[in-house]
Write an enzyme that holds these catalytic residues in place. Sequence first.
Site, PDB file in Angstrom:
ATOM      1  N   TYR A  98       3.852   9.885   8.810  1.00 40.40           N
ATOM      2  CA  TYR A  98       4.646   9.147   7.826  1.00 40.40           C
ATOM      3  C   TYR A  98       5.918   8.581   8.437  1.00 40.40           C
ATOM      4  CZ  TYR A  98       1.287  11.235   4.754  1.00 40.40           C
ATOM      5  OH  TYR A  98       0.107  11.599   4.177  1.00 40.40           O
ATOM      6  N   ASP A 150      10.267   9.063  -2.144  1.00 41.81           N
ATOM      7  CA  ASP A 150      10.399   8.087  -1.072  1.00 41.81           C
ATOM      8  C   ASP A 150       9.926   6.678  -1.438  1.00 41.81           C
ATOM      9  OD1 ASP A 150      10.728   7.311   1.741  1.00 41.81           O
ATOM     10  OD2 ASP A 150       8.538   7.186   1.695  1.00 41.81           O
ATOM     11  N   ASP A 194       5.152   7.133  -4.439  1.00 36.47           N
ATOM     12  CA  ASP A 194       4.512   8.449  -4.504  1.00 36.47           C
ATOM     13  C   ASP A 194       5.560   9.508  -4.873  1.00 36.47           C
ATOM     14  OD1 ASP A 194       6.089   8.418  -2.288  1.00 36.47           O
ATOM     15  OD2 ASP A 194       4.475   8.702  -0.836  1.00 36.47           O
ATOM     16  N   GLU A 222       4.181  -2.533  -1.664  1.00 35.05           N
ATOM     17  CA  GLU A 222       4.833  -1.227  -1.650  1.00 35.05           C
ATOM     18  C   GLU A 222       6.342  -1.382  -1.879  1.00 35.05           C
ATOM     19  OE1 GLU A 222       4.261   1.634   1.786  1.00 35.05           O
ATOM     20  OE2 GLU A 222       4.043   2.767  -0.070  1.00 35.05           O
TER      21      GLU A 222
END
Length: 534
Positions: free
Chosen positions: A236, A81, A84, A449
Site C-alpha cells: 500500500y 485513508d 476504504d 479514487e
Amino acid sequence: MRKLSSSLLLSILLAVTSKLVKKVEAEPNPHYVALLNDSMWFYEAQRSGHLPSTNRVSWRGDSGLEDGNDNKVDLVGGYYDAGDYLKFTLPLSHSIVLMAWGGIEWFDGYQKANQVNYLRDTIRWGTDWLIKAHPSDNELYVQVGNGDVDNNYWGPDTNIPTPRPSYKITADAPGTDVAALTAAAFAASSYLFRNQLNDTNYADTLQSHAESLYKFAETATPMQLYTESVSASKEYYEATAYSNQLVFGALWLYRATGNTEYRDKASNYFDQFKLSSTPITVMDWSDQTGAVYVLGTELDGSNTKYKDAAKKYLDAIALGKNGPCSFTSGGLLWCGDESDVNSLVPVQNTALLALLYDKITSGTDYTDFATGQIKYVLGDNRMLTPYVCGVHMNSPHNPHHAGASGGSDINNIETSPPEEKYLLYGAIVGGPDKDDKFYDERNDWAQTEVALDYNAPFLGLIARQLSVDTTEDPPYVSITEPRPHVSRSTGLEKWLIAVIVIVIVFVLAGLLYLCWCKRRAIASWRASRKAVAV
Ligand SMILES: *[C@@H]1O[C@H](CO)[C@@H](O)[C@H](O)[C@H]1NC(C)=O
Ligand SMILES: *[C@@H]1O[C@H](CO)[C@@H](O)[C@H](O)[C@H]1NC(C)=O
C-alpha cells in the site's frame, strides 16, 4: 447655496462609492471560498472514531471504536485513508505537512474565507490521532486494519470488517522514513498552531512529539524503510527511500524550534545522501525530495544548494527542461507511469511546490505553469469538468468511495447503485487519462479514487488563490455545456489498426495468388494422394 449642496452631494456620493468599492475588494470570491470549505468537508467524511456534534456529514457515524485494542492502546480516531476503512500513518503525515505548510504561507486566504476554524479542526483531527499513535518514544503505530480483510468489503461505516489489527515500528523493528515524516508532520503543525492559530499549549505538545520521533528516526538501527518492519503496509504505502524524509523532518524541526542544530542536521544529511544529484522525481507521499529543495530554500537561504536544486527541479518538471514529465495535448502535466493512475496528484503537488517557491523567492518563474494546471483541474479541459466533487453539474459523480456510494455489493461496485448516493463534496478524484479523457466510473479507481493525500495540496492551492486574488472566478463557473461523451480507446491507435488490416489483406491476397500459380502442382498432389488412398 446651490454650489455648496452639489459639492456636498458629490462628496457624499464619493464616500459611498469608495466604501462600496472597498467592500467589493474585500469580499473573497465565493466560489473559491466554497472550494476551500468543501475540500475540508471531504476530510470530515474521512473521519474515524467518535464523531463530534459539529460533524457536518450526515451519513457518517462513529466507527473503528476498538482500534488498538489488539495491542492494548487507544488508536480510535484519525482518518480513513481513501474510499476504504484503513488507516495509514505515512500518507496521513504527508498530507498533514502539506496542509500545514499551505496554512502557514497563505493563512490570510483562510481568514478571508472565514475557514480558520475548519483548518484547525482538519489538522487537529489528524494530529490528535498521531499523538495516540506515538504512545512512547520509540513506538509509532503505522497502520490500523488489514488490507486483505478491508479490501474485501464495500459498504457503509456500520459494518466495517474485523479484525482490525494495528501495526507499529519499534526500536527493534524501526522505520526511518515514517518516523522522520511523522516528525515533520508534528513539527509543521506545531509551527502553525504556535504562530497562526495562537495555541501555545498544543504547539508545545506537538513539538515534543516531533523531537522525540525525530530522535527515534535518527538513532534506531538499522536505518531502513518501515515496510521492512511492517510488511502489511508494503503493497500500500512503501516509500522509495528514507533519506529525503530525514532532511525534511530536520528542516521542519528547525522551523518549529528555531534550534540551528536541526538546520545543520538537515544540511549534513542532504550532503551525505547526495540529494542535490538524485534523479528528478515527482513529489508525493513516497518521496519528499522536491519539497526538501523548496523548504530548504525558504529556511536556509544562505545555503544556496537548496535553491539551486529547487530551480533545477522545477525547471525540469514544470518547464519540461530535460525532466521526467511532458504535457498532454490538453496541457496537463504528465509524468509517465506516475500519471497513469491518479494523474492529478503529480499535477497538484508540483503546482504547490512551484507557487511556494515563487512566494519564497518573490519571483514568478513558475506561476503561469501552476495557475494553468489549477485552471485545468477546475474545468479548463476537454471534458469541461472540474475534478472536484459536488461543485458543478459536470463534477465527477462516481468517486470510488464505499461510504458515499451507498452500495454494499463488492461484486457490483459500478452498478449498485448506478448513481452515487451521497455527494462527496470537495473530494478531488484521481483524474483524466493521457488523452485528457475521463469516464467517471466508480470501479475505475485510477481515475475516480479519492484519498487524504489528493486533497492536501488542493487546500494550499485554493488558500493561495484567495490570498492573492479575490475577483477571478474558477473556470467551471462559466461552463454551461454538459460534459462531452467520450468512448474508451481500444488501446490500439487507429493508424496501427489500419496497418494491421492492410497487412492481413496483403497476406491473404498473396496466398490466393500463390495457390493460383501453383494450381497445377496442387491438383496433381491431390490426385496422387487419392491414388495412394485407393
Ligand atoms: C460549507 O459547507 C457546508 C456543508 O456543505 C455548508 O453548510 C456551508 O454553508 C458551507 N460554507 C461555505 C462558506 O461555503
Ligand atoms: C493569532 O494572532 C494573530 C496576531 O494577533 C492574528 O492575526 C490571528 O488572527 C490569530 N489567530 C487566531 C486563530 O485567532
